[in-house]
Design a protein around this motif. Structure first.
Motif, PDB file in Angstrom:
ATOM      1  N   ALA B  10      63.770  58.090  32.206  1.00 36.50           N
ATOM      2  CA  ALA B  10      64.522  59.228  31.695  1.00 36.50           C
ATOM      3  C   ALA B  10      64.010  60.489  32.364  1.00 36.50           C
ATOM      4  CB  ALA B  10      64.386  59.330  30.181  1.00 36.50           C
ATOM      5  N   SER B  86      73.702  58.181  33.228  1.00 32.93           N
ATOM      6  CA  SER B  86      72.704  57.210  33.698  1.00 32.93           C
ATOM      7  C   SER B  86      73.009  56.871  35.143  1.00 32.93           C
ATOM      8  CB  SER B  86      72.744  55.945  32.844  1.00 32.93           C
ATOM      9  OG  SER B  86      72.245  56.198  31.554  1.00 32.93           O
ATOM     10  N   GLY B 105      68.067  51.566  35.569  1.00 30.35           N
ATOM     11  CA  GLY B 105      68.704  52.852  35.380  1.00 30.35           C
ATOM     12  C   GLY B 105      67.773  53.987  35.013  1.00 30.35           C
ATOM     13  N   THR B 106      68.191  55.188  35.376  1.00 26.89           N
ATOM     14  CA  THR B 106      67.511  56.419  34.971  1.00 26.89           C
ATOM     15  C   THR B 106      68.511  57.246  34.175  1.00 26.89           C
ATOM     16  OG1 THR B 106      66.004  56.528  36.874  1.00 26.89           O
ATOM     17  CG2 THR B 106      66.521  58.593  35.761  1.00 26.89           C
ATOM     18  N   ARG B 107      68.103  57.639  32.974  1.00 25.34           N
ATOM     19  CA  ARG B 107      68.966  58.508  32.157  1.00 25.34           C
ATOM     20  C   ARG B 107      68.627  59.949  32.488  1.00 25.34           C
ATOM     21  NH1 ARG B 107      66.872  55.102  28.632  1.00 25.34           N
ATOM     22  NH2 ARG B 107      65.670  56.736  27.595  1.00 25.34           N
TER      23      ARG B 107
END
Lengths: 115, 112
Positions: B10, B86, B105-107
């Motif tokens: 994140a 995301s 994934g990266t939020r």
């Protein structure tokens, strides 16, 4: 390039029921894919379909799953007897067609809820 | 082993700042693609970089690929609140079938 469309956008079904998810791509594409994404998790490959035959499938894609292109346009994913753990977003994708282009373009997905 | 892991998981930044997301993978690849996903929605293709390319640009996006380190980065410059989503990397392993293997994934949250 345009995306594919998918129907329905949301499907609610009871455990043990059969569901059919539909993908409507442009007719001259040859490579299609189904992926799923369980809520909060990564997108997982299910199956690839080339020239009306399965070219590869994952271990998730067991005997309960099948794909076909019944009328040369719509591309369907069938789950014969749904389980609670089949609840997920299901995405259809097609491969790009221009100049050795391997991008995959995804549809908006069908949210499947199994109760 | 897991193919395609992004970091950070994140990221929270202010509008106008740059956002950098990283992706690592484990097998040889034909190409690596980045996608964006707004909450509960479909995947939007952002950019593809081939295994013989090192850097690619598209608008405010810059992607790098280091095949020796099996890693890629996505840089979004001058971020906007609309970039909140995301971001996933997806690799096309060199198996001949072009299936994609997605990362975790990266939020990204961009605050006005």
């Amino acid at each position: 390039e345009p995306e594919v469309t998918q129907t329905p956008s949301h499907q609610v079904t009871q455990m043990g029921q059969e569901v059919i998810l539909r993908c409507v791509p442009i007719s001259n594409h040859l490579y299609f894919y189904w992926y799923r994404q369980i809520l909060g998790q990564k997108v997982e490959f299910l199956v690839s379909f080339y020239n009306n035959e399965i070219s590869e499938k994952s271990e998730i894609f067991d005997d309960q799953f099948s794909v076909e292109r019944p009328d040369g346009s719509n591309f369907t994913l069938k789950i014969r007897s749904t389980k609670l753990e089949d609840s997920a977003m299901y995405f259809c994708a097609r491969q790009g067609t221009s100049g050795g282009n391997y991008e995959q373009y995804f549809g908006p997905g069908t949210r499947l809820t199994v109760t | 082993s897991q193919q395609g892991e992004e970091d950070p998981q994140a990221l929270s930044i202010q509008e106008g700042e740059n956002a950098t997301m990283n992706c690592s993978y484990k097998t040889s690849i034909n190409n690596l693609q980045w996608y964006r996903q707004n909450s509960g929605r479909g995947l939007v293709h952002l950019i593809l970089i081939r295994s013989n390319e090192r850097e690619k640009h598209s608008g405010r996006l810059r992607v790098t690929l280091d095949t020796s380190k099996k890693s890629s980065s996505l840089l979004i410059t001058a971020s906007r609140a609309a970039d909140t989503a995301s971001y996933f990397c997806a690799t096309d392993p060199n198996t001949g079938f072009q299936k994609l293997v997605f990362g975790t994934g990266t939020r990204l949250l961009v605050s006005p």
